[in-house]
Design a protein around this motif. Structure first.
Motif, PDB file in Angstrom:
ATOM      1  N   LEU A 258     -16.741   1.850 -16.192  1.00  0.00           N
ATOM      2  CA  LEU A 258     -17.732   2.850 -15.796  1.00  0.00           C
ATOM      3  C   LEU A 258     -18.524   2.353 -14.586  1.00  0.00           C
ATOM      4  CD1 LEU A 258     -19.114   3.803 -19.325  1.00  0.00           C
ATOM      5  CD2 LEU A 258     -17.458   5.079 -17.962  1.00  0.00           C
ATOM      6  N   VAL A 259     -18.954   3.262 -13.770  1.00  0.00           N
ATOM      7  CA  VAL A 259     -19.768   2.884 -12.617  1.00  0.00           C
ATOM      8  C   VAL A 259     -21.117   2.372 -13.130  1.00  0.00           C
ATOM      9  CG1 VAL A 259     -20.644   5.244 -12.346  1.00  0.00           C
ATOM     10  CG2 VAL A 259     -20.714   3.658 -10.423  1.00  0.00           C
ATOM     11  N   TYR A 279     -13.181   3.585 -10.694  1.00  0.00           N
ATOM     12  CA  TYR A 279     -14.091   3.811 -11.809  1.00  0.00           C
ATOM     13  C   TYR A 279     -13.630   5.026 -12.612  1.00  0.00           C
ATOM     14  CZ  TYR A 279     -17.617   0.635  -9.835  1.00  0.00           C
ATOM     15  OH  TYR A 279     -18.295  -0.457  -9.362  1.00  0.00           O
ATOM     16  N   ILE A 280     -13.880   4.994 -13.901  1.00  0.00           N
ATOM     17  CA  ILE A 280     -13.538   6.122 -14.765  1.00  0.00           C
ATOM     18  C   ILE A 280     -14.814   6.705 -15.360  1.00  0.00           C
ATOM     19  CG2 ILE A 280     -11.279   5.147 -15.325  1.00  0.00           C
ATOM     20  CD1 ILE A 280     -12.460   4.318 -18.040  1.00  0.00           C
ATOM     21  N   GLY A 281     -14.607   7.719 -16.166  1.00  0.00           N
ATOM     22  CA  GLY A 281     -15.740   8.321 -16.857  1.00  0.00           C
ATOM     23  C   GLY A 281     -16.539   9.239 -15.965  1.00  0.00           C
ATOM     24  N   PRO A 282     -17.661   9.682 -16.452  1.00  0.00           N
ATOM     25  CA  PRO A 282     -18.486  10.615 -15.672  1.00  0.00           C
ATOM     26  C   PRO A 282     -19.315   9.903 -14.607  1.00  0.00           C
ATOM     27  CG  PRO A 282     -19.530  10.158 -17.768  1.00  0.00           C
ATOM     28  CD  PRO A 282     -18.219   9.440 -17.801  1.00  0.00           C
ATOM     29  N   ASN A 300     -11.904   7.268  -6.729  1.00  0.00           N
ATOM     30  CA  ASN A 300     -12.138   6.772  -8.074  1.00  0.00           C
ATOM     31  C   ASN A 300     -11.481   7.742  -9.054  1.00  0.00           C
ATOM     32  OD1 ASN A 300     -14.001   4.289  -8.004  1.00  0.00           O
ATOM     33  ND2 ASN A 300     -15.019   5.682  -6.577  1.00  0.00           N
ATOM     34  N   ASP A 301     -11.625   7.474 -10.325  1.00  0.00           N
ATOM     35  CA  ASP A 301     -11.003   8.333 -11.337  1.00  0.00           C
ATOM     36  C   ASP A 301     -12.056   9.010 -12.204  1.00  0.00           C
ATOM     37  OD1 ASP A 301      -8.364   7.784 -10.601  1.00  0.00           O
ATOM     38  OD2 ASP A 301      -8.365   5.909 -11.726  1.00  0.00           O
ATOM     39  N   PHE A 302     -13.126   9.443 -11.578  1.00  0.00           N
ATOM     40  CA  PHE A 302     -14.158  10.154 -12.313  1.00  0.00           C
ATOM     41  C   PHE A 302     -13.580  11.415 -12.953  1.00  0.00           C
ATOM     42  CE2 PHE A 302     -16.763   8.239  -8.755  1.00  0.00           C
ATOM     43  CZ  PHE A 302     -17.291   7.221  -9.531  1.00  0.00           C
ATOM     44  N   ASN A 303     -14.043  11.723 -14.153  1.00  0.00           N
ATOM     45  CA  ASN A 303     -13.535  12.915 -14.835  1.00  0.00           C
ATOM     46  C   ASN A 303     -14.676  13.850 -15.216  1.00  0.00           C
ATOM     47  OD1 ASN A 303     -14.699  11.392 -16.803  1.00  0.00           O
ATOM     48  ND2 ASN A 303     -12.964  11.392 -18.212  1.00  0.00           N
ATOM     49  N   SER A 304     -15.561  14.056 -14.289  1.00  0.00           N
ATOM     50  CA  SER A 304     -16.692  14.943 -14.545  1.00  0.00           C
ATOM     51  C   SER A 304     -16.846  15.903 -13.378  1.00  0.00           C
ATOM     52  CB  SER A 304     -17.973  14.119 -14.719  1.00  0.00           C
ATOM     53  OG  SER A 304     -18.279  13.428 -13.523  1.00  0.00           O
ATOM     54  N   SER A 305     -17.772  16.790 -13.523  1.00  0.00           N
ATOM     55  CA  SER A 305     -18.081  17.691 -12.421  1.00  0.00           C
ATOM     56  C   SER A 305     -19.005  16.973 -11.437  1.00  0.00           C
ATOM     57  CB  SER A 305     -18.750  18.961 -12.947  1.00  0.00           C
ATOM     58  OG  SER A 305     -19.923  18.626 -13.666  1.00  0.00           O
ATOM     59  N   GLU A 317     -26.411  12.549   5.201  1.00  0.00           N
ATOM     60  CA  GLU A 317     -25.581  12.882   6.358  1.00  0.00           C
ATOM     61  C   GLU A 317     -24.090  12.761   6.063  1.00  0.00           C
ATOM     62  OE1 GLU A 317     -26.854  10.302   9.458  1.00  0.00           O
ATOM     63  OE2 GLU A 317     -28.887  11.132   9.577  1.00  0.00           O
ATOM     64  N   PHE A 318     -23.747  11.853   5.131  1.00  0.00           N
ATOM     65  CA  PHE A 318     -22.337  11.606   4.812  1.00  0.00           C
ATOM     66  C   PHE A 318     -22.163  11.650   3.298  1.00  0.00           C
ATOM     67  CE2 PHE A 318     -18.709   9.085   3.650  1.00  0.00           C
ATOM     68  CZ  PHE A 318     -17.775   9.259   4.656  1.00  0.00           C
ATOM     69  N   PHE A 319     -21.248  12.518   2.815  1.00  0.00           N
ATOM     70  CA  PHE A 319     -21.008  12.643   1.379  1.00  0.00           C
ATOM     71  C   PHE A 319     -19.499  12.742   1.155  1.00  0.00           C
ATOM     72  CE2 PHE A 319     -21.513  15.455  -2.625  1.00  0.00           C
ATOM     73  CZ  PHE A 319     -21.407  14.337  -3.440  1.00  0.00           C
ATOM     74  N   SER A 320     -18.944  11.721   0.474  1.00  0.00           N
ATOM     75  CA  SER A 320     -17.508  11.692   0.190  1.00  0.00           C
ATOM     76  C   SER A 320     -17.314  11.409  -1.290  1.00  0.00           C
ATOM     77  CB  SER A 320     -16.808  10.623   1.029  1.00  0.00           C
ATOM     78  OG  SER A 320     -15.422  10.598   0.744  1.00  0.00           O
ATOM     79  N   LEU A 321     -16.520  12.264  -1.930  1.00  0.00           N
ATOM     80  CA  LEU A 321     -16.313  12.145  -3.369  1.00  0.00           C
ATOM     81  C   LEU A 321     -14.921  12.642  -3.715  1.00  0.00           C
ATOM     82  CD1 LEU A 321     -17.282  11.787  -6.320  1.00  0.00           C
ATOM     83  CD2 LEU A 321     -18.284  14.071  -6.165  1.00  0.00           C
ATOM     84  N   SER A 322     -14.192  11.850  -4.499  1.00  0.00           N
ATOM     85  CA  SER A 322     -12.885  12.310  -4.976  1.00  0.00           C
ATOM     86  C   SER A 322     -12.605  11.656  -6.317  1.00  0.00           C
ATOM     87  CB  SER A 322     -11.775  11.961  -3.972  1.00  0.00           C
ATOM     88  OG  SER A 322     -11.642  10.562  -3.842  1.00  0.00           O
ATOM     89  N   GLY A 323     -11.638  12.185  -7.023  1.00  0.00           N
ATOM     90  CA  GLY A 323     -11.291  11.684  -8.347  1.00  0.00           C
ATOM     91  C   GLY A 323     -10.783  12.824  -9.183  1.00  0.00           C
ATOM     92  N   ASN A 324     -10.714  12.602 -10.469  1.00  0.00           N
ATOM     93  CA  ASN A 324     -10.214  13.621 -11.389  1.00  0.00           C
ATOM     94  C   ASN A 324     -11.369  14.542 -11.780  1.00  0.00           C
ATOM     95  OD1 ASN A 324      -8.476  14.981 -13.079  1.00  0.00           O
ATOM     96  ND2 ASN A 324      -8.736  13.546 -14.765  1.00  0.00           N
TER      97      ASN A 324
END
Length: 1017
Positions: A258-259, A279-282, A300-305, A317-324
C-alpha cells in the motif's frame, strides 16, 4: 597648546595615507592561496588521469586561485570551492584515485566531482571536511558502500550521490555510480541537510529508511528514485514537515504494498513523484498536502476511483495518475484552473470526458489514452472554450472506445503539436479542417475506421513530422498536392489502406523521410520500385512496400542503404540478391528471388526469405568466416529449393530464437551443433529429407516451445530426454517419419504440451497411462498470455499444419488455442487409456489405424470441447458410451471399422453424422442403416432363431403374402364396382352361401343338444 601643523607635513601625511590605501587595494586584488593548499591541489592532480584537460590550467607556477574550477576566499585566499565536474557530452572525465592531500583544504565549503570516472569507492576521508556545505559526487563512477563518515559533515546543506541524472542526460553519461547503502543511520548526523539525492543507490537493505529520514527535519528535498527501497513503514509522528520535494519513484520492491499514508501528511509538499512503484489498494482519500503543484502517481496498480483531494490543490500544474482505476473522470477536474498537464492514460477509466476539462485555460497537455472512455467524439469535443483551443499543445485520446466522426472543431487548435486519435472506432472522412493545424508535428489517426479520400489540405501542414494513418479504410488517389508543403515530414505510416499513389515520373519530394510504410497501396502505373525513393536514401531507415504489386529486379542502390527495417514481401520481385546491405530487419518473403542465399551482416536481427526460389547449398551462408558469430534471432528460409546437407556450424548462430527451414530439399542428418542454440524457441525442419535419428545435442535447447520435424525420413526412437529437458515444449510434431519403438513415458512431464502429433510412423506398444499430466490440454486457452509474434518489427507468427476434422489445416494466429493429440497410422496396441478423459480442453483426438482393443472410455463425454474424434480402423469392442451425447461441439466423428456393437446412443449430436462414421461395426439405430431389436441389438440379415428358423426368410414371406393379398383384393373390388352383372351374381352367391352356412350350423347345433334332453327325461 600645540603648534599649527606644517603644510609640508600635512602633504606628507596625505601621501602616506593614500599609499596605504592603495597598497590595501592592490593586496586585495592579488590574493594568493596558501602554498600548502596549492601543493595539495598539485598532488591531487598528479594522482589523476585527465583526458579532457579539465585541470590543464593547474600550473604550480600560477596562483591556484586563478586555476579553472578553484574558488578562493576574497580575504584569506583559502580555497573554498572546487568545481571539477566534467562535460557529459565528451565522455572524458577525470579518473583515478582521489588523493587525501585534499584534506589540507581545511576551509573547503563546496566540492563538486560529478560526471567523472574515478572507478573507486568513495574515500572515507571525504567525511573529514569539517566546513563542507555542498558535496556533489553524482555520476562520478563511484561504487561500493557509502562511507558512514559522511555523517560527520554537520554543516552540509546539499548531498548528491545520484547514479542517474534524471534530467535527460542518462543516455549521454558514460559513468554512473553503483553505490550500496547498507544502513542510513549516519544521515541523522547531518542536522542542517536540506537537499539529499541518492537516486539509483541500492538501499534495499536500509529497511528503516523512513525512520532515519524522519530524524532530519531540515530536509526540503528528498530524491530516492530507483533505490530498490523495501516497504515504507508507517510513521507515527512525522517530523519532516518542511519537506517540499519527494521523489520515491521506480522502487519496484514496493510491489504489492500500500502507498504510505504518512506521505499525505506532509502539508508543505509541493512536488510528489511515486510513479512505477506498483502500489496496490486504494489511493488514500484524505490528504493534507494541498499545496502540491506536481503529482505523479502513474504506473501503479491502484484499484480505486480518483479521490477528491487532488482537486483541492488550487496551484496544481502537473497531475499524472494511472493504474487499475474505476469509475469516471470527476467533474471537479474543472477546479484545477492552474493545471498545465493532465495525464490519466492507462487508467481503465470509463464514461465520457467531462465538459469541465474544456474550460481549463492553461492546459497544455491532455493525455487520456489507453482507457475505456467512450461516446461520440463529436459530443465530447463539440463546444470547446476559446482559451482551451489557444492553450492545448498535446491531445492524446488513443486506445479508447470513441466512435463517430471527427468534426471541424479539431482543426481549431492554435498551438496543437501532437494529436493522437489512434486505436478507436472513429469513422467517416478525415476532416479537411485538420489542414489548419499549423503547429501540428505528429498526427496519429491509425487503427480506426476512417474512409473516403485523404484530404489534400494535409499537404499544408508545414510543421508536420509524423503522419500515421495505417489500418483504416481510406481510398482514392494520393497526389503530389498531398505533400506540397510537408518540408519537415519524417515519417509516413499508411499501410493497409486502399490508396493509390499517383505522382509524376520526375517528382522530387519536398521532404527527407526516415520511415516510409505504404504496404498494400496501389503504386500507380509503375510496377517498379518508385524512382523518387532514391532521393530519400540518405535518411531512409525504415521502408515497407509489401503487397504493392511491384515486380522486376531491385535497383542496386536499395542494397546500399543502411536500413533498420526493410519489407518488400508479397510482391513479384525477382532476380538475384547480391547482399543485404546493413539492414537489421529484412522481410523479402513471397517473391520470385532466385540464386544462392545472399551474405548478411553480423548484427542483423531478423531475416525472412521464405517462399522464393533460392537454391543450392547453405554452407556459404551459414559457415561464412567473415564473422565469428551472428546476432540473428529470426531466420526463415522455408519454401525454397535449398538442397544438400545442412552444415554443422550452428555455433555461429547462438542468438537464434526462431528457425524455419521447412519445405526444402535438405537431406542427411540433423547437425549436432544445433545443441548450441540454447535460446531457440521454435524449430521447423518439416518437409525435407532428413534421415538418421534426432541428435541428443538438442537436449541443450531448453527454451524450445515448438519442434516440427514432420514429413522427413527420421528413424530411431523418440528420445526420452525430450520429456526431461525440454520442459517448455508446447508443440511436438513428428508426423510422417520412420520413427519406431514405444512412446516414452517421460513425455508426460511436458505439462505445457498442446499439440502432440506422432502420426504416420512405426511406433508400437501402449499409450502411457500418464497422459493426464498434459495439463495444458485440460486448461482453458487464451491468446492474451501467449507470444503474439516472434518478430519485433514484422508480423512473423508461428504456424503449424495439423490433421484435424478429416483434413489438413494450417493454423497461425490461433495456434496457441489449438489442443490436439494425433497418434494415428502406427502399430500401437492395448486399450485406450481412460486418463484421456481428464483432458477436458482437448479439441482433437485421433487414434485411428492402430491395433487398439477394449472399449471406448466410459467418461468420454467429459471431453466436452472435442471437435474432432477418430478411433477408426482399430479393434475396439463393446458399446458406444452414452456420455457421447454430452459432447455438443463435436463436428467430426469416425468410429468405423471396429468391433463396436449395440445401439448408437440417442442424441442430436450423434444422429447428425453420416452413417459412414459407424460403418464396419455391429451397431444399430440411426444414423446406421441397421435396425435394433427389443434388446437394443442389431437385427442382421440371415440371423437364426433358437429353433433354427430363418427370421429373415419368414419376414420376407409375410411381406410378399401381404402384398399379394392387397393386390388381389384390389382387383376383385375393382371388378365388382365396374361390372354390374358380376356384382349381382357375386352378391347373390354370397347370399346363397350365407343361407347354406346358416342352415348347416343350425341343424348341427340342434343335433348336438338333442341326446341330452332325452336322457333327462
Amino acid at each position: 597648546m600645540m603648534s599649527a601643523l606644517n603644510p609640508s607635513h600635512a602633504t606628507l601625511f596625505l601621501v602616506l595615507i593614500f599609499s596605504f590605501k592603495l597598497s590595501q587595494c592592490v593586496a586585495k586584488n592579488t590574493i594568493f592561496c596558501p602554498e600548502i593548499e596549492k601543493q595539495s591541489l598539485v598532488n591531487f592532480k598528479i594522482s589523476l588521469k585527465d583526458p579532457g584537460h579539465t585541470l590543464l590550467s593547474w600550473d604550480s607556477e600560477v596562483n591556484c586561485c586563478k586555476w579553472r574550477g578553484v574558488v578562493c576566499n576574497n580575504l584569506t585566499g583559502h580555497v573554498h570551492q572546487l568545481h571539477l565536474q566534467s562535460n557529459p557530452y565528451t565522455f572524458q572525465g577525470l579518473s583515478g584515485k582521489l588523493n587525501p592531500s585534499l584534506l589540507n583544504l581545511k576551509y573547503l565549503r563546496y566540492l563538486d566531482l560529478s560526471l567523472n570516472n574515478f572507478g573507486e569507492t568513495i574515500p572515507s576521508f571525504i567525511g573529514s571536511f569539517t566546513y563542507l556545505e555542498y558535496l556533489n559526487l553524482s555520476l562520478a563512477g563511484f561504487h561500493g558502500k557509502i562511507p558512514h563518515t559522511l555523517g560527520n559533515l554537520s554543516h552540509l546543506y546539499t548531498l548528491d550521490l545520484a547514479g542517474d541524472p534524471n534530467d535527460g542526460l542518462l543516455d549521454l553519461v558514460k559513468y554512473r555510480n553503483q553505490l550500496d547503502g547498507d544502513r542510513l543511520e549516519w544521515l541523522s548526523g547531518l542536522s542542517k541537510l536540506e537537499h539529499l539525492n541518492m537516486n539509483c543507490a541500492n538501499l534495499s537493505r536500509a529497511t528503516n529508511w523512513p525512520q532515519v529520514i524522519n530524524t532530519v527535519p531540515s530536509l526540503l528535498q528528498l530524491h530516492f528514485q530507483y533505490c530498490r527501497l523495501e516497504y515504507a513503514a508507517s510513521l507515527n509522528d512525522v517530523n519532516i514537515t518542511s519537506l517540499e520535494f519527494l521523489d520515491l519513484s521506480m522502487n519496484y520492491n514496493f510491489n504489492s504494498t500500500l502507498v504510505p499514508s504518512w506521505i499525505f501528511q506532509l502539508s508543505n509538499l509541493l512536488y510528489l513523484d511515486i510513479h512505477w512503484n506498483f502500489y496496490i489498494g486504494p489511493i488514500p482519500t484524505i490528504s493534507n498536502a494541498t499545496k502540491l503543484q506536481h503529482i505523479d502517481l502513474s504506473n501503479n496498480d491502484f484499484n480505486s476511483s480518483i479521490p477528491d483531494w487532488p482537486f483541492l490543490c488550487k496551484d496544481l500544474e502537473f497531475f499524472s495518475l494511472s493504474g487499475n482505476l474505476q469509475g469516471t473522470i470527476p467533474n471537479a477536474i474543472g477546479n484545477l484552473t492552474s493545471l498545465e498537464t493532465l495525464d490519466l492514460g492507462g487508467s481503465r477509466l470509463s464514461g465520457k470526458i467531462p465538459r469541465e476539462i474544456f474550460n481549463l485555460c492553461k492546459l497544455k497537455q491532455l493525455v487520456l489514452s489507453d482507457n475505456e472512455l467512450q461516446g461520440e467524439i463529436a459530443d465530447s469535443f463539440g463546444n470547446m472554450s476559446e482559451c482551451f483551443l489557444q492553450a492545448l499543445e498535446v491531445l492524446e485520446l488513443n486506445d479508447n472506445q470513441f466512435s463517430g466522426q471527427l468534426t471541424d472543431a479539431f482543426g481549431e487548435f492554435k498551438r496543437l503539436r501532437v494529436l493522437r486519435l489512434s486505436g478507436n472506432s472513429l469513422s467517416g472522412a478525415i476532416p479537411i479542417s485538420l489542414g489548419k493545424l499549423a503547429s501540428v508535428e505528429s498526427l496519429f489517426l491509425h487503427n480506426n475506421k476512417f474512409s473516403g479520400n485523404l484530404p489534400e489540405s494535409l499537404g499544408q501542414l508545414s510543421n508536420l513530422r509524423q503522419l500515421l494513418i495505417e489500418d483504416n479504410m481510406l481510398e482514392g488517389v494520393v497526389s503530389e498536392a498531398h505533400f506540397a508543403n510537408l518540408t519537415k515530414l519524417e515519417r509516413i505510416l499508411a499501410s493497409r489502406n486502399r490508396l493509390t499513389l499517383r505522382v509524376g515520373a520526375n517528382w522530387i519530394p519536398p521532404f527527407k523521410l526516415w520511415d516510409l510504410e505504404l504496404g498494400s497501396w496501389n503504386l500507380g502505373e509503375s510496377s517498379q520500385i518508385l524512382s523518387w525513393l532514391e532521393t530519400q536514401k540518405e535518411e531512409l531507415w525504415d521502408l515497407d512496400l509489401s503487397n504493392t504489386g511491384i515486380s522486376g529486379n531491385i535497383p542496386g542502390w536499395i542494397w546500399e542503404i543502411q536500413f533498420d527495417y526493410l519489407n518488400l514481401s508479397h510482391n513479384q520481385l525477382q532476380g538475384k540478391i547480391p547482399h543485404i546491405g546493413g539492414a537489421e530487419y529484412v522481410y523479402l518473403s513471397c517473391n520470385q528471388f532466385s540464386g544462392s542465399l545472399p551474405p548478411i551482416i553480423e548484427f542483423m536481427k531478423e531475416l525472412d526469405l521464405s517462399n522464393n526460389s533460392f537454391s543450392g547449398g547453405m554452407s556459404h551462408f551459414l559457415c561464412n568466416g567473415t564473422y565469428e558469430t551472428y546476432e540473428l534471432e529470426i531466420l526463415h528460409l522455408g519454401g525454397n529449393q535449398l538442397d544438400g546437407e545442412l552444415p554443422d556450424c550452428w555455433m555461429k548462430w547462438p542468438a537464434l530464437i526462431y528457425l524455419n527451414l521447412g519445405d526444402n530439399n535438405i537431406s542427411r542428418s540433423i547437425p549436432n551443433s544445433f545443441g548450441y542454440l540454447s535460446d531457440l524457441e521454435s524449430l521447423n525442419l518439416y518437409g525435407n529429407k532428413f534421415s538418421s535419428h534426432i541428435p541428443s545435442s538438442m537436449r541443450n535447447c531448453t527454451q524450445l516451445l515448438k519442434i516440427d520435424l514432420a514429413r522427413n525420413d527420421l528413424n530411431g526412437s523418440i528420445p526420452t530426454w525430450m520429456g526431461t529437458t525440454l520442459l517448455k515444449l508446447q508443440f511436438l510434431i513428428l508426423r510422417s517419419n520412420k520413427l519406431s519403438g514405444e512412446i516414452p513415458p517421460t513425455l508426460c512431464h511436458l505439462n505445457s504440451l498442446q499439440i502432440l502429433d506422432f502420426s504416420d510412423n512405426k511406433l508400437s506398444g501402449i499409450i502411457p497411462r500418464c497422459v493426464d499430466n498434459f495439463t495444458a490440454m485440460a486448461t482453458k486457452r487464451s491468446l492474451d498470455s501467449q507470444r503474439a509474434s516472434y518478430s519485433d518489427r514484422g508480423d512473423l507468427i508461428d504456424s503449424a499444419s495439423i490433421d484435424m476434422k478429416g483434413s489438413e489445416l494450417q493454423y497461425d494466429t490461433i495456434l496457441y488455442l489449438v489442443t490436439t493429440i494425433d497418434l494415428s497410422q502406427n502399430n500401437l496396441s492395448g486399450d485406450i487409456p481412460k486418463e484421456f478423459t481428464s483432458l477436458v480442453e482437448l479439441r482433437s483426438l485421433n487414434l485411428s489405424q492402430n491395433n487398439f482393443t477394449g472399449s471406448i472410455p466410459e467418461k468420454i463425454g467429459d471431453m466436452k470441447q472435442l471437435e474432432s474424434l477418430d478411433f477408426s480402423r482399430n479393434s475396439l469392442s463393446g458399446q458406444i458410451p452414452s456420455s457421447f451425447t454430452l459432447i455438443s461441439s463435436l463436428s467430426h466423428l469416425n468410429l468405423s471399422y471396429n468391433n463396436l456393437s449395440g445401439k448408437i446412443p440417442q442424441g442430436t449430436q450423434l444422429q447428425g453424422f453420416d452413417a459412414s462414421s459407424f460403418i464396419g461395426n455391429n451397431l444399430c439405430g440411426p444414423p446406421s442403416t441397421s435396425n435394433c431389436d427389443r434388446d437394443g441389438d442389431e437385427v442382421r440379415p440371415g440371423h437364426k432363431d433358437e429353433d433354427g428358423s430363418d427370421d429373415s426368410k419368414i419376414e420376407w414371406v409375410y411381406v410378399f403374402l401381404s402384398s399379394g393379398y392387397a393386390v388381389g383384393l384390389a382387383i376383385v373390388c375393382s371388378v365388382l364396382v365396374l361390372n354390374k352383372p358380376w356384382r349381382e351374381a357375386y352378391f347373390g352367391w354370397l347370399e346363397c352361401l350365407w343361407d347354406n352356412l346358416y342352415v348347416f350350423f343350425y341343424v348341427n347345433w340342434r343335433r348336438l343338444f338333442k341326446p341330452s334332453t332325452a336322457f333327462s327325461e
